[in-house]
Scaffold this motif. Structure first.
Motif, short mmCIF file in Angstrom:
data_model
loop_
_atom_site.label_atom_id
_atom_site.label_comp_id
_atom_site.label_asym_id
_atom_site.label_seq_id
_atom_site.Cartn_x
_atom_site.Cartn_y
_atom_site.Cartn_z
N GLY A 98 0.84 -1.19 0.00
CA GLY A 98 0.00 0.00 0.00
C GLY A 98 0.88 1.24 0.00
N ILE A 99 0.78 2.04 -1.06
CA ILE A 99 1.60 3.26 -1.19
C ILE A 99 0.77 4.42 -0.68
CG2 ILE A 99 3.07 4.57 -2.75
CD1 ILE A 99 3.63 1.49 -2.46
N MET A 100 1.04 4.86 0.55
CA MET A 100 0.19 5.82 1.24
C MET A 100 0.41 7.24 0.70
SD MET A 100 -1.21 3.58 3.06
CE MET A 100 -2.25 4.68 3.98
N ARG A 101 -0.72 7.92 0.42
CA ARG A 101 -0.67 9.26 -0.15
C ARG A 101 -1.22 10.32 0.79
NH1 ARG A 101 -0.74 9.23 -6.06
NH2 ARG A 101 -0.46 7.12 -6.86
N GLU A 102 -2.43 10.08 1.32
CA GLU A 102 -3.07 11.06 2.22
C GLU A 102 -3.72 10.32 3.38
OE1 GLU A 102 -5.89 13.59 0.29
OE2 GLU A 102 -4.72 13.70 -1.55
N GLY A 103 -3.84 11.04 4.52
CA GLY A 103 -4.51 10.47 5.67
C GLY A 103 -3.66 9.41 6.35
N ALA A 104 -4.26 8.76 7.34
CA ALA A 104 -3.56 7.71 8.07
C ALA A 104 -4.44 6.47 8.14
CB ALA A 104 -3.20 8.18 9.48
N MET A 105 -3.79 5.32 8.09
CA MET A 105 -4.48 4.03 8.15
C MET A 105 -4.06 3.27 9.42
SD MET A 105 -3.98 0.66 5.69
CE MET A 105 -5.05 1.13 4.32
N ARG A 106 -5.04 2.64 10.04
CA ARG A 106 -4.75 1.68 11.10
C ARG A 106 -5.16 0.32 10.57
NH1 ARG A 106 -6.99 3.98 15.21
NH2 ARG A 106 -5.04 4.86 15.99
N PHE A 107 -4.25 -0.63 10.64
CA PHE A 107 -4.58 -1.95 10.13
C PHE A 107 -4.00 -3.03 11.02
CE2 PHE A 107 -0.47 -1.02 8.33
CZ PHE A 107 0.18 -2.24 8.16
N TYR A 129 -4.59 5.97 -1.06
CA TYR A 129 -3.40 5.17 -1.32
C TYR A 129 -3.57 4.37 -2.59
CZ TYR A 129 -5.92 1.04 0.45
OH TYR A 129 -6.82 0.02 0.63
N THR A 130 -2.46 3.84 -3.10
CA THR A 130 -2.48 2.94 -4.25
C THR A 130 -1.98 1.58 -3.79
OG1 THR A 130 -2.15 4.67 -5.91
CG2 THR A 130 -1.52 2.43 -6.52
N GLY A 131 -2.76 0.54 -4.04
CA GLY A 131 -2.36 -0.82 -3.71
C GLY A 131 -1.68 -1.48 -4.90
N ILE A 132 -0.60 -2.19 -4.63
CA ILE A 132 0.13 -2.94 -5.64
C ILE A 132 0.05 -4.42 -5.27
CG2 ILE A 132 2.37 -3.35 -6.74
CD1 ILE A 132 3.19 -0.52 -5.99
N TYR A 133 -0.43 -5.24 -6.21
CA TYR A 133 -0.54 -6.69 -5.99
C TYR A 133 0.48 -7.37 -6.90
CZ TYR A 133 -4.90 -5.08 -3.93
OH TYR A 133 -5.83 -4.42 -3.18
N ARG A 157 -2.41 -6.80 11.01
CA ARG A 157 -1.79 -7.83 10.18
C ARG A 157 -1.30 -8.94 11.09
NH1 ARG A 157 3.94 -8.22 6.99
NH2 ARG A 157 4.51 -8.80 9.10
N GLU A 158 -1.89 -10.13 10.94
CA GLU A 158 -1.51 -11.29 11.74
C GLU A 158 -1.51 -10.96 13.23
OE1 GLU A 158 -0.88 -14.57 10.89
OE2 GLU A 158 -1.80 -13.94 9.00
N GLY A 159 -2.55 -10.26 13.68
CA GLY A 159 -2.73 -9.96 15.09
C GLY A 159 -1.95 -8.77 15.61
N VAL A 160 -1.17 -8.11 14.76
CA VAL A 160 -0.38 -6.94 15.18
C VAL A 160 -0.99 -5.68 14.58
CG1 VAL A 160 1.89 -5.83 15.10
CG2 VAL A 160 1.72 -8.33 15.33
N MET A 161 -1.30 -4.70 15.44
CA MET A 161 -1.88 -3.45 14.97
C MET A 161 -0.78 -2.49 14.53
SD MET A 161 -4.81 -2.00 14.47
CE MET A 161 -6.01 -2.74 15.58
N GLU A 162 -0.97 -1.88 13.38
CA GLU A 162 0.00 -0.92 12.82
C GLU A 162 -0.74 0.35 12.42
OE1 GLU A 162 3.22 -1.51 12.55
OE2 GLU A 162 3.61 -3.61 11.99
N THR A 163 -0.04 1.48 12.46
CA THR A 163 -0.56 2.75 11.97
C THR A 163 0.46 3.33 10.99
OG1 THR A 163 -1.72 3.17 14.05
CG2 THR A 163 -1.37 5.05 12.60
N ILE A 164 -0.04 3.90 9.90
CA ILE A 164 0.86 4.40 8.86
C ILE A 164 0.25 5.63 8.21
CG2 ILE A 164 -0.17 2.87 7.12
CD1 ILE A 164 2.65 2.62 5.88
N GLY A 165 1.10 6.56 7.83
CA GLY A 165 0.64 7.79 7.20
C GLY A 165 1.31 8.01 5.85
N PRO A 166 1.15 9.21 5.27
CA PRO A 166 1.71 9.51 3.95
C PRO A 166 3.21 9.27 3.90
CG PRO A 166 0.19 11.22 4.65
CD PRO A 166 0.38 10.34 5.83
N GLY A 167 3.66 8.70 2.79
CA GLY A 167 5.08 8.43 2.62
C GLY A 167 5.49 7.05 3.08
N GLY A 168 4.56 6.31 3.71
CA GLY A 168 4.87 4.96 4.18
C GLY A 168 4.34 3.91 3.21
N ILE A 169 4.78 2.68 3.42
CA ILE A 169 4.36 1.55 2.59
C ILE A 169 3.87 0.44 3.49
CG2 ILE A 169 5.10 -0.15 0.86
CD1 ILE A 169 7.43 1.76 0.17
N THR A 170 2.64 0.00 3.30
CA THR A 170 2.17 -1.18 4.01
C THR A 170 2.62 -2.42 3.24
OG1 THR A 170 0.04 -1.31 2.83
CG2 THR A 170 0.13 0.05 4.81
#
Length: 274
Positions: free
Chosen positions: A51-60, A95-99, A62-75
């Motif tokens: 996930g190529i983060m562009r605006e805002g912040a995401m909380r997600f 954001y833009t997702g790459i599969y 993954r495998e039971g671990v909570m993460e927070t990420i904002g613009p400029g980060g990659i999930t």
């Protein structure tokens, strides 16, 4: 001007997701997302998802671990990782997702079991490469160069060791999982699966979750939507796709499809049908 129809019953003015193929790499799917309200149901991917983060912040999660990420980060979501997520700050989450499937990773020398122990990578140059590679008007040749260079750089943050222990799958759980795969378009109960597994319903649910990362109902939902995506990409009508994947009616199918993918079946079919 050409307009594209939508699914009015489930298309939210606050949420938008569009799928497309990457310029120069038709095997790589992209998703351009802009969400305010949408929150993904637990699901997995068969390929590496970034996930190529562009605006805002995401909380997600993954495998039971909570993460927070904002613009400029990659999930970073490894194949098979159970995850979910949504906007947690900012007016919108963009954001833009790459599969990226395994053959593309191999071209960037990222094969041989490379995985990522953390769900967040902060690497400004890597982020810029991915952002440039996924631009809608990107030159195909330049996009190929940027995605391969970005993946190679991303590999510096990876680990040859798995980020978690392989899930334990007992023989009883394996019987239940195999049955769900073989009969995903049919109706069955927890008791049916427990009987096949030869254990109690409660034990079956625990064993199933330990083996797959999800309880039976969520795993079944994942299988159905994965198959529905393949059918829609082939151009099958929505109503026929719903029936073929075990949904009782099209509205329910559309609702579940959006929970897992972020978009509606009609929109996805228009975006991805060959």
């Amino acid at each position: 001007m050409v307009t594209t129809p939508s699914d009015p019953a489930f298309e939210s003015p606050n949420d938008r997701a569009r799928f497309r193929r990457m310029p120069g790499f038709s095997a790589v799917d992209l998703m351009d997302a802009s969400f305010r309200d949408h929150h993904f149901a637990p699901h997995t991917h068969d390929v590496l998802m970034l996930g190529i983060m562009r605006e805002g912040a995401m909380r997600f999660m993954r495998e039971g671990v909570m993460e927070t990420i904002g613009p400029g980060g990659i999930t970073v979501i490894n194949p098979g990782d159970v995850h979910t997520g949504g906007r947690c700050a900012g007016e919108r989450l963009v954001y833009t997702g790459i599969y990226a499937p395994e053959p593309v990773l191999a071209r960037a020398d990222l094969g041989d079991g490379l995985s990522f122990a953390r769900g967040v990578v902060i690497d400004p140059e890597c982020w810029r490469l991915f952002l440039r590679a996924t631009a809608p008007a990107a030159d195909p040749l330049a996009a190929q160069e940027d995605i391969l260079e970005g993946l190679a750089r991303l590999g510096r943050h990876g680990d040859r060791r798995p980020p978690r222990q392989d899930r334990a799958c007992s023989p009883s759980a394996a019987r239940a999982v195999d049955y769900v795969h073989a009969h995903y378009a049919e109706t069955f109960t927890v008791e049916d699966l427990a009987g096949l597994a030869g254990i109690t319903p409660r034990h079956m649910i625990r064993s199933f979750r330990k083996a797959t990362g999800m309880p039976p109902h969520a795993y079944l939902r994942q299988l159905r939507i994965s198959e529905a995506r393949r059918l829609l990409e082939r151009g099958l009508p929505i109503a026929e796709t719903a029936l073929a994947t075990g949904f009782a009616d099209q509205p329910h199918f559309s609702k579940v499809f959006k929970q897992v993918t972020g978009t509606t079946p009609g929109r996805y079919r228009l975006d991805m049908a060959a």
